[in-house]
Design a protein around this motif. Structure first.
Motif, mmCIF file in Angstrom:
data_model
loop_
_atom_site.group_PDB
_atom_site.id
_atom_site.type_symbol
_atom_site.label_atom_id
_atom_site.label_comp_id
_atom_site.label_asym_id
_atom_site.label_seq_id
_atom_site.Cartn_x
_atom_site.Cartn_y
_atom_site.Cartn_z
ATOM 1 N N ASN A 125 18.462 70.361 52.534
ATOM 2 C CA ASN A 125 18.105 71.653 51.950
ATOM 3 C C ASN A 125 16.684 72.062 52.326
ATOM 4 O O ASN A 125 16.409 73.235 52.619
ATOM 5 N N THR A 126 15.788 71.097 52.347
ATOM 6 C CA THR A 126 14.418 71.380 52.748
ATOM 7 C C THR A 126 14.359 71.799 54.214
ATOM 8 O O THR A 126 13.641 72.740 54.586
ATOM 9 N N GLY A 127 15.157 71.111 55.041
ATOM 10 C CA GLY A 127 15.195 71.461 56.458
ATOM 11 C C GLY A 127 15.716 72.865 56.695
ATOM 12 O O GLY A 127 15.196 73.602 57.543
ATOM 13 N N ILE A 128 16.747 73.259 55.943
ATOM 14 C CA ILE A 128 17.304 74.603 56.097
ATOM 15 C C ILE A 128 16.311 75.661 55.622
ATOM 16 O O ILE A 128 16.013 76.633 56.332
ATOM 17 N N THR A 129 15.801 75.489 54.415
ATOM 18 C CA THR A 129 14.959 76.534 53.838
ATOM 19 C C THR A 129 13.636 76.683 54.581
ATOM 20 O O THR A 129 13.069 77.782 54.643
ATOM 21 N N ALA A 130 13.139 75.587 55.160
ATOM 22 C CA ALA A 130 11.887 75.667 55.898
ATOM 23 C C ALA A 130 12.018 76.482 57.175
ATOM 24 O O ALA A 130 11.052 77.102 57.633
ATOM 25 N N LEU A 167 22.300 77.407 43.510
ATOM 26 C CA LEU A 167 21.687 78.609 42.947
ATOM 27 C C LEU A 167 20.572 78.281 41.969
ATOM 28 O O LEU A 167 19.698 79.125 41.710
ATOM 29 N N GLN A 168 20.590 77.068 41.407
ATOM 30 C CA GLN A 168 19.571 76.700 40.423
ATOM 31 C C GLN A 168 18.299 76.172 41.066
ATOM 32 O O GLN A 168 17.313 75.929 40.367
ATOM 33 N N GLU A 169 18.322 75.970 42.389
ATOM 34 C CA GLU A 169 17.134 75.495 43.087
ATOM 35 C C GLU A 169 16.385 76.691 43.672
ATOM 36 O O GLU A 169 16.944 77.454 44.473
ATOM 37 N N ASP A 170 15.159 76.847 43.285
ATOM 38 C CA ASP A 170 14.388 78.047 43.637
ATOM 39 C C ASP A 170 14.346 78.293 45.141
ATOM 40 O O ASP A 170 14.521 79.430 45.594
ATOM 41 N N CYS A 171 14.093 77.240 45.929
ATOM 42 C CA CYS A 171 13.950 77.455 47.374
ATOM 43 C C CYS A 171 15.282 77.863 47.999
ATOM 44 O O CYS A 171 15.317 78.716 48.899
ATOM 45 N N TYR A 173 17.786 79.381 46.366
ATOM 46 C CA TYR A 173 18.111 80.722 45.873
ATOM 47 C C TYR A 173 17.335 81.783 46.643
ATOM 48 O O TYR A 173 17.885 82.826 47.024
ATOM 49 N N ALA A 174 16.067 81.509 46.908
ATOM 50 C CA ALA A 174 15.254 82.460 47.671
ATOM 51 C C ALA A 174 15.792 82.625 49.087
ATOM 52 O O ALA A 174 15.855 83.747 49.622
ATOM 53 N N ALA A 175 16.191 81.511 49.711
ATOM 54 C CA ALA A 175 16.759 81.585 51.060
ATOM 55 C C ALA A 175 18.076 82.349 51.045
ATOM 56 O O ALA A 175 18.366 83.135 51.963
ATOM 57 N N LEU A 176 18.863 82.131 50.013
ATOM 58 C CA LEU A 176 20.140 82.843 49.892
ATOM 59 C C LEU A 176 19.911 84.340 49.791
ATOM 60 O O LEU A 176 20.577 85.139 50.471
ATOM 61 N N LYS A 177 18.942 84.754 48.986
ATOM 62 C CA LYS A 177 18.649 86.184 48.846
ATOM 63 C C LYS A 177 18.149 86.763 50.178
ATOM 64 O O LYS A 177 18.531 87.877 50.569
#
Length: 439
Positions: A125-130, A167-171, A173-177
């Motif tokens: 998840n960190t790798g994706i959102t980064a 959806l409950q993880e801020d990073c 959720y932000a990436a999803l938006k």
């Protein structure tokens, strides 16, 4: 190898189907066999054709049979081999079917409700959102896009399907938006050759092959669920229904649905869609009879598109869209085109799962007889002489005949077939359907 499939559908019980799946799943756990038929080492670690896709099957079996420890052990072995392989060769990208999102879905599926593999899932998840914002910057351009940037298989839609688990993880959720905002932007008009066209226009240079570049010298618009605008329609609609909404999302959904209704064909029996619409077909507002290839599958054709229309109709409260899709699928089942394999991507298993998913979405039985027919078609292909029971059937142009090949994976192999059959016998649960946007 050419084979004749033997009919095994007479008096096939749920227990017998479960036995077939059990045998197939055990054979899929023989690593040397799976690795031996892989046509490329790197594909062995992809969700589409390799070990992670088989793990999705083990995850479902772990849910159904929590006392059978063998599925957990096989899943742990394959997940470990996948991580080791990717550490050695590197992860090719963020995507669902060949990148980080698929690895994350694999780990989540065998995690026992996120009780295991937390460190691995966090790393994914960190790798994706980064990297996600930098990736999104290339999706929408004034010159058009590439389907592999926005689609389910390799693009944004598949990654967003995975991120929707968190959806409950801020990073996340932000990436999803951010991803949803990009898909909304993709539906905006761009100017190509003096004409306003939807931003999901694919220029000739971004076609999949030289043959498609010749067929579409001015570019095209892909209609499919696997590589076309139906994928973004599903994820935009599902997130809207879940309350994850960005500015312009409703209008984007409506624009895509309008596109499908404007550019449908009819053969005198039912509406259908071409896989690609040429630039002039869209700018002139008239669909031609050129380059029509019919395939009623998950990847291309009416079933996947109609599932997308259903999700839009449910999300926006448009029952007429839902009823249209139900009717069209029913008509399609009376005249199935271009299907000759039991597998998921372009075979009977994917079509079967679309019907399962439609009923789950609408919370009512709609296709009892149709599903029984498709289940029978899938089971007709079962042959224990094949390594994994269910072969992938492909047309060999040189031989002029259908030929069977052994394939293990999710997209075109036995793992995907087994998952669809399990859903028919034991509906509900499991994360595997996220891979196909059929959750």
């Amino acid at each position: 190898m050419e084979v004749e499939t033997g009919c095994v559908t007479e008096c096939v019980t749920e227990d017998r189907i479960d036995d077939m799946i059990n045998v197939t799943a055990e054979r899929l756990g023989e690593y040397e066999r799976v690795a031996g038929i892989s046509d490329a080492a790197e594909r062995l670690y992809t969700l589409s054709q390799g070990l992670p896709g088989i793990c999705l099957l083990y995850g479902r079996l772990m849910e159904l049979y929590p006392n059978q420890e063998k599925w957990c052990a096989l899943a742990h072995d394959y997940l470990g081999r996948t991580v080791a392989g990717l550490n050695a060769q590197g992860v090719p990208g963020l995507s669902m079917f060949s990148g980080l999102a698929g690895i994350g879905l694999c780990a989540a599926s065998v995690s026992g409700g996120f009780q295991r593999y937390g460190k691995l899932i966090h790393t994914v998840n960190t790798g994706i959102t980064a990297q996600f914002d930098a990736y999104l910057a290339h999706v929408v351009t004034p010159q058009g896009t590439h389907s592999l940037l926005y689609d389910v298989i390799e693009g944004v839609s598949g990654v967003l399907s995975y991120l929707s688990l968190f959806l409950q993880e801020d990073c996340c959720y932000a990436a999803l938006k951010s991803g949803l905002q990009t898909l909304v932007q993709l539906t905006g008009d761009i100017q190509i050759a003096g004409c306003a066209v939807p931003g999901w226009y694919i220029p000739s240079v971004n076609q999949f092959s030289e043959q498609e570049q010749r067929l579409y010298p001015q570019g095209n618009f892909n209609t499919s669920l696997s590589h076309g605008i139906a994928g973004p329609l599903v994820i935009l609609s599902k997130m809207f229904a879940a309350g994850v909404i960005v500015e312009g999302q409703r209008e984007a959904i409506e624009k895509i649905v309008d596109f499908y209704f404007r550019f449908r064909c009819n053969d005198g029996k039912r509406d259908f869609w071409k896989g690609q619409l040429a630039f002039l077909e869209v700018t002139e507002g008239e669909v031609s009879q050129e380059n029509i290839i019919r395939r009623d599958a998950w990847c291309y054709g009416s079933p996947g598109i109609c599932y997308a229309l259903m999700t839009a109709g449910e999300a926006l409260g448009r029952p007429e869209w839902v009823q249209y899709a139900i009717t069209n699928i029913g008509q399609t089942m009376q005249d199935i085109r271009g299907i000759f394999s039991p597998t998921f991507c372009h075979g009977y298993a994917g079509l079967y799962q679309i019907l399962n998913a439609a009923e789950a979405l609408l919370k009512r039985e709609l296709f009892v007889q149709e599903k029984a027919y498709l289940r029978g078609k899938i089971l007709d292909f079962y042959d224990p002489r094949h390594i994994f029971g269910f072969p992938d059937m492909e047309f060999d142009r040189a031989k002029g005949a259908l030929c069977a090949r052994d394939a293990a994976g999710l997209l075109d192999g036995a793992a995907g077939v087994c998952l669809a059959l399990l859903e028919g016998e034991h509906p509900g649960g499991s994360l595997w359907k996220k891979a196909f946007l059929l959750d």
